[in-house]
Design an enzyme around this catalytic site. Structure first.
Site, PDB file in Angstrom:
ATOM      1  CD  GLU B 190      -2.758  -1.497   0.305  1.00 35.08           C
ATOM      2  OE1 GLU B 190      -3.022  -0.558  -0.476  1.00 35.08           O
ATOM      3  OE2 GLU B 190      -3.284  -2.624   0.207  1.00 35.08           O
ATOM      4  CG  ASP B 351      -3.866  -2.611  -6.861  1.00 37.67           C
ATOM      5  OD1 ASP B 351      -4.911  -2.417  -6.231  1.00 37.67           O
ATOM      6  OD2 ASP B 351      -2.725  -2.529  -6.342  1.00 37.67           O
TER       7      ASP B 351
END
Lengths: 267, 526
Positions: B190, B351
């Protein structure tokens, strides 16, 4: 009750009385003192099946013959019941508390911190005693202090705020609104007259700063593999004159726009 | 000579989900879907580009848990079973839709794609995806990054540097084991960073990582380059910053490409649309309707009314959007280069699973982008993070603040009402694991097994995926169960080591269930 095949689910839904009645009807012998799980296990076996004979070799002639009986009985019981493990089982729930002093501070964002704590009753009693008050006359509080660039002696914080907490084990989000500051927390008892006795002290944390730094980097390095050399800042360092979208939001509301998607689906 | 560079970074990650105790398990589907819709198509794209002589560069992180799943024989078998069922379903679909001008071509499209996946997976790669990626790395086309062992959100573990260090060490070790060499760079889970983490990264031999934009622009002191060149942290590790503009064009729910009306609609899947009797063998065995991956509609509009998907239109859009993205990057680079004394670098991280799974046309968009970058212009060149750093090894020293790329930019996603209860337990477990490792410098036999399994359990409990799922509410029961199971197993293992006994049968069971990192050495906690 009919002779339809039984399932574990239906049996589990029955009461002990119903199970015993069912056992009588199906002629399944139940010993006294069996637990529900054990009764269910017996009822689920096909009717009138003998327990398999224990796989014991024929006892040698010299062994007393009575040794066979308990073995066979034990084997039969083992067939009927799950073998109890001699070891304590793994708990199925996490503990409420771990039985030791804890006060931990975490940073959530530039304006909010998070604390969790545990303090044994004994420490609280001592605290009240030291303050000379009873439990009803004192509050359990979490004191958050800005200790940026100082050696905190309990009195010299730049700023502090008291948060009442009502349980000796708990967690709470604390609004500090001081980006860039260093904080620590203390858990203690506070008398009505304002005297505060800290009992636990947390780790220190640094809340992130927001906004562009007013200082331009003066130290430059060159790195090749593991070799790091300090170099002079290039004479004519030029950066983009006005950086597109580089005036980042500095308020919590505006920052809701920052960052990637919370999750797929992103739409 | 290019005026500027574009570093596309794809972060490929899944939490370790493997349930040998069930013949089928719903959450294992995440992995099979990602293989079919993202990882295999990306590899296919790279093969085609290489075959056609298109110069491309991609920075790709393959997280340790994903690498472990790639290599797991049970999951390999189960994937093939999953794929065979899909092929079966697609065959039935070609029969069912025969004569339908709108749907029959789509059924064939899916059948062809699933068959191609099967051929790729078995024949081309021999089930070894790590090796497939590695080949492209050896050819210098991609840069492979590692990540923390179980993708733990490190700022919330910062109170236990030894636990952070263990996540990093095992990540590097796993990367080396599966891909043959230690990684140079790391994808922080993250993009979660805190001051001081850089020192741990440096000690473990890592050279660079990526931060969200404000990690660089709010650093102290500030860099004259904004996010358009990396900085060094005081710990001597390079940090790259995400470019907001290129991010928005792809990520944004309102303005981003993936929301285009001609693209495939994710939520109209035949798993939900077709009659139960027909679809039943292909959905969850308990009769719960799930996504199959066969979807026949395009987004069409904001309402529930959906028109059939037209593949040619979608591909046209993908090409158009790739051109648009490139055009914007050219303009951006031209503008930036005028004001910088070195070529600007635009870092565009996403992602990986966005491409192909959430945005079905994503891999095609990417392929069009690389082709256009190569054939249609000279202003912007694709580059990997490592390459840019090697070309421009000088940078200012700035300390980024604690930050992440999560919603709102810090830790709130993983530290809020739904999941803040976790940390008391995770930290307690961490303390105990560290203490155990210190007390047993040279364990052997069963004690060693207990300690290694304890390490596995705490690592699995620390996965940031669980807290994320709790916040987003998608599979909360499962996330809570995983956390509790791993923590409870950990505490039971720790108790056995501490009290000096071992429940052999139970240990064997737990070793059978939680097999991630078979080679883990508990001494990563020392």
């Amino acid at each position: 009750m009919s002779k339809e095949p039984l399932t574990k689910k239906t049996l589990e839904a029955m009461t002990m009385v119903q199970l015993r009645a069912l056992a009588r009807e199906r002629k399944v012998p139940l010993k006294k003192g069996l637990r529900k799980a054990e009764m269910i296990a017996l009822l689920l076996k096909p009717p009138r099946e003998e327990a398999k004979p224990a796989r014991t070799r024929k006892a040698p002639a010299k062994q007393p013959s009575r040794a066979r009986a308990p073995r066979a009985a034990a084997a039969k019981a083992a067939e009927a019941l799950p073998t109890p493990s001699p070891f304590p089982p793994m708990p199925t729930e996490l503990p409420e508390a771990y039985g030791r002093d804890t006060l931990t501070l975490l940073v959530r964002d530039p304006w909010w911190l998070f604390a969790y704590w545990e303090i044994p009753d004994g420490r609280l009693l001592e605290g009240w005693g030291q303050l000379g008050v009873s439990a009803e006359e004192a509050d359990l509080i979490l004191r958050l202090s800005d200790v940026s660039n100082i050696l905190y002696d309990g009195t010299n914080a730049h700023w502090s705020a008291d948060f009442p907490v009502y349980h000796r084990v708990g967690r709470w989000h604390l609004e500090a609104n001081r980006p860039g500051a260093t904080f620590l927390a203390e858990l203690g008892v506070k008398a009505r007259d304002g005297r505060f006795l800290p009992l636990l002290r947390s780790n220190t944390v640094l809340a992130p700063r927001v906004g562009e730094s007013p200082r331009l980097a003066a130290q430059w390095i060159r790195r090749r593999g593991r070799e790091v050399t300090e170099i002079a800042p290039p004479a004519s360092v030029k950066g983009p004159a006005v950086q597109p979208a580089a005036r980042p939001a500095v308020s919590p509301e505006a920052l809701a726009e920052v960052g990637g998607p919370t999750s797929p689906p992103y739409r | 000579m290019a005026l500027g560079y574009l570093a596309l970074v794809l972060h490929a990650h899944l939490p370790f989900v493997r349930h040998p105790e069930h013949e089928e398990f719903l959450e294992e589907d995440w992995y099979y879907e990602a293989l079919t819709e993202t990882y295999l198509p990306l590899l296919g794209m790279m093969e085609r580009l290489a075959r056609d002589g298109v110069e491309f560069r991609l920075t790709l992180s393959l997280t340790p848990t994903l690498l472990e799943m790639f290599a797991d024989p049970l999951l390999q078998d189960r994937y093939l079973q999953h794929l065979d069922r899909l092929i079966d379903l697609a065959e039935k679909e070609t029969r069912r839709t025969r004569g339908d001008a709108a749907f029959e071509p789509l059924a064939w499209m899916y059948l062809d794609r699933f068959r191609a996946c099967r051929e790729q997976y078995i024949d081309r790669y021999g089930r070894d995806l790590a090796a497939a990626f590695r080949r492209f790395w050896e050819e210098g086309k991609i840069d492979l990054l590692t990540s923390a062992a179980t993708h733990a959100f490190l700022p919330l573990l910062s109170v236990q540097p030894d636990a952070v260090r263990a996540q990093i060490r095992l990540g590097i070790e796993t990367h080396r084991r599966h891909l043959g060499e230690a990684p140079r760079g790391i994808w922080l889970p993250e993009c979660g960073y805190y001051p001081g983490l850089d020192r741990i990264l440096r000690e473990e031999g890592l050279e660079y990582f990526v931060l969200d934009m404000h990690g660089i622009t709010h650093a102290d002191p500030r860099s004259p380059y904004g996010v358009y060149a990396p900085i060094y942290t005081p710990g001597g590790v390079a940090a790259f910053g995400r470019d907001q503009e290129s991010s928005k064009q792809v990520w944004s729910a309102e303005e981003g490409y993936p929301g285009d009306l001609d693209y495939r609609e994710f939520y109209r899947d035949i798993g939900f649309d077709l009659p139960f009797d027909y679809i039943q063998p292909y959905i969850h065995r308990d009769g719960i309707r799930i996504h199959t991956g066969i979807k026949y509609y395009r987004i069409t509009g904001k309402s529930d009314w959906k028109e059939p998907y037209v593949r040619a239109w979608a591909l046209n859009k993908a090409a158009f959007h790739a051109g648009n993205f490139l055009f914007n990057r050219e303009k951006q680079v031209e503008w930036l280069a005028g004001g910088m004394d070195r070529p600007p670098l635009i870092v565009a991280p996403y992602d990986a699973e966005l491409f192909g799974h959430w945005w079905y046309e994503g891999p095609e968009w990417l392929e069009f982008l690389f082709r256009k970058l190569h054939f249609d212009q000279e202003t912007v060149k694709p580059i990997t993070l490592g390459e840019y750093l090697d070309a421009y090894p000088e940078a200012p020293v700035c300390q980024p603040p604690l930050c992440s790329w999560g919603h709102k930019g810090y830790c709130e996603v993983w530290l809020e009402a739904s999941n803040d209860w976790l940390y008391r337990h995770l930290h307690e477990a961490g303390d105990r694991m560290i203490r155990l490792a210190r007390e047993h410098p040279e364990a052997h036999g069963t004690t060693r097994r207990l300690l290694n399994q304890a390490a596995r359990e705490i690592l699995l409990a620390q996965a940031s995926d669980w807290a994320f799922i709790m916040k987003t509410g998608t599979a909360v029961e499962y996330a809570v169960k995983r956390t509790k199971d791993h923590l409870l197993r950990f505490f039971h293992l720790e108790r056995q080591v501490r009290e000096g006994w071992v429940d052999e049968a139970w240990l064997k069971e737990v070793e059978h269930y939680d097999t991630c990192f078979p080679h883990v050495d508990y001494r990563i906690y020392r």
